[in-house]
Design a protein around this motif. Structure first.
Motif, PDB file in Angstrom:
ATOM      1  N   LYS A   1       0.845  -1.191   0.000  1.00 45.71           N
ATOM      2  CA  LYS A   1       0.000   0.000   0.000  1.00 45.71           C
ATOM      3  C   LYS A   1       0.884   1.245   0.000  1.00 45.71           C
ATOM      4  O   LYS A   1       1.919   1.269   0.648  1.00 45.71           O
ATOM      5  CB  LYS A   1      -0.900  -0.046   1.237  1.00 45.71           C
ATOM      6  N   GLN A   2       0.458   2.242  -0.734  1.00 44.26           N
ATOM      7  CA  GLN A   2       1.234   3.474  -0.852  1.00 44.26           C
ATOM      8  C   GLN A   2       0.498   4.623  -0.173  1.00 44.26           C
ATOM      9  O   GLN A   2      -0.720   4.620  -0.104  1.00 44.26           O
ATOM     10  CB  GLN A   2       1.436   3.825  -2.338  1.00 44.26           C
ATOM     11  N   ARG A   3       1.254   5.596   0.274  1.00 38.00           N
ATOM     12  CA  ARG A   3       0.652   6.777   0.895  1.00 38.00           C
ATOM     13  C   ARG A   3       1.178   8.036   0.256  1.00 38.00           C
ATOM     14  O   ARG A   3       2.353   8.116  -0.090  1.00 38.00           O
ATOM     15  CB  ARG A   3       0.973   6.823   2.381  1.00 38.00           C
ATOM     16  N   ALA A  24      13.455   0.340   6.178  1.00 38.12           N
ATOM     17  CA  ALA A  24      12.906   1.063   5.022  1.00 38.12           C
ATOM     18  C   ALA A  24      14.011   1.821   4.279  1.00 38.12           C
ATOM     19  O   ALA A  24      14.009   3.046   4.222  1.00 38.12           O
ATOM     20  CB  ALA A  24      11.809   2.019   5.475  1.00 38.12           C
ATOM     21  N   PRO A  45       6.078   3.707   0.686  1.00 35.23           N
ATOM     22  CA  PRO A  45       5.581   2.361   1.034  1.00 35.23           C
ATOM     23  C   PRO A  45       5.112   2.337   2.483  1.00 35.23           C
ATOM     24  O   PRO A  45       5.910   2.366   3.406  1.00 35.23           O
ATOM     25  CB  PRO A  45       6.806   1.474   0.819  1.00 35.23           C
ATOM     26  N   GLU A  46       3.808   2.311   2.655  1.00 33.41           N
ATOM     27  CA  GLU A  46       3.212   2.435   3.986  1.00 33.41           C
ATOM     28  C   GLU A  46       3.705   1.369   4.967  1.00 33.41           C
ATOM     29  O   GLU A  46       4.034   1.679   6.111  1.00 33.41           O
ATOM     30  CB  GLU A  46       1.685   2.369   3.875  1.00 33.41           C
ATOM     31  N   THR A  47       3.797   0.130   4.522  1.00 36.38           N
ATOM     32  CA  THR A  47       4.211  -0.956   5.419  1.00 36.38           C
ATOM     33  C   THR A  47       5.614  -0.734   5.951  1.00 36.38           C
ATOM     34  O   THR A  47       5.862  -0.885   7.148  1.00 36.38           O
ATOM     35  CB  THR A  47       4.146  -2.316   4.671  1.00 36.38           C
ATOM     36  N   GLU A  48       6.537  -0.367   5.068  1.00 32.36           N
ATOM     37  CA  GLU A  48       7.924  -0.137   5.490  1.00 32.36           C
ATOM     38  C   GLU A  48       8.024   1.029   6.469  1.00 32.36           C
ATOM     39  O   GLU A  48       8.709   0.946   7.486  1.00 32.36           O
ATOM     40  CB  GLU A  48       8.814   0.155   4.280  1.00 32.36           C
ATOM     41  N   ASP A  50       5.602   2.310   8.351  1.00 35.42           N
ATOM     42  CA  ASP A  50       4.936   1.943   9.608  1.00 35.42           C
ATOM     43  C   ASP A  50       5.832   1.051  10.458  1.00 35.42           C
ATOM     44  O   ASP A  50       5.856   1.158  11.685  1.00 35.42           O
ATOM     45  CB  ASP A  50       3.595   1.250   9.335  1.00 35.42           C
ATOM     46  N   GLU A  51       6.599   0.179   9.811  1.00 34.48           N
ATOM     47  CA  GLU A  51       7.546  -0.688  10.519  1.00 34.48           C
ATOM     48  C   GLU A  51       8.644   0.157  11.168  1.00 34.48           C
ATOM     49  O   GLU A  51       9.034  -0.076  12.310  1.00 34.48           O
ATOM     50  CB  GLU A  51       8.142  -1.692   9.517  1.00 34.48           C
ATOM     51  N   LYS A  54       7.150   1.947  14.151  1.00 34.56           N
ATOM     52  CA  LYS A  54       6.930   0.996  15.247  1.00 34.56           C
ATOM     53  C   LYS A  54       8.233   0.632  15.958  1.00 34.56           C
ATOM     54  O   LYS A  54       8.264   0.456  17.169  1.00 34.56           O
ATOM     55  CB  LYS A  54       6.261  -0.258  14.680  1.00 34.56           C
ATOM     56  N   TRP A  63       3.922  10.207  10.386  1.00 36.06           N
ATOM     57  CA  TRP A  63       3.396  10.613   9.085  1.00 36.06           C
ATOM     58  C   TRP A  63       3.040  12.080   9.169  1.00 36.06           C
ATOM     59  O   TRP A  63       2.368  12.494  10.121  1.00 36.06           O
ATOM     60  CB  TRP A  63       2.158   9.794   8.716  1.00 36.06           C
TER      61      TRP A  63
END
Length: 66
Positions: A1-3, A24, A45-48, A50-51, A54, A63
């Protein structure tokens, strides 16, 4: 997923642990001046990211717009 939003690093809180670069590498890099920099991308890349958020021990990544 992209942001479309951009990740931001609060440099005053950053301890340069490098975890964001590890999780990332397409987004975060170490600048020549020795601080974390965000790579300019049209979308992130949202997942990267967000990782990275976290796992950041300084809790200094977020963000933009949150």
């Amino acid at each position: 997923k992209q942001r479309m939003e951009t990740p931001v690093v609060e440099l005053g809180d950053c301890i340069l642990c490098g975890i964001c670069i590890e999780v990332a590498p397409s987004v975060f890099k170490l600048s020549s001046a020795g601080y974390i920099e965000i790579t300019e991308l049209p979308v992130f890349p949202e997942t990267e990211v967000d990782e990275a958020i976290k796992n950041c021990p300084s809790d200094c990544i977020s963000w933009d717009g949150k």
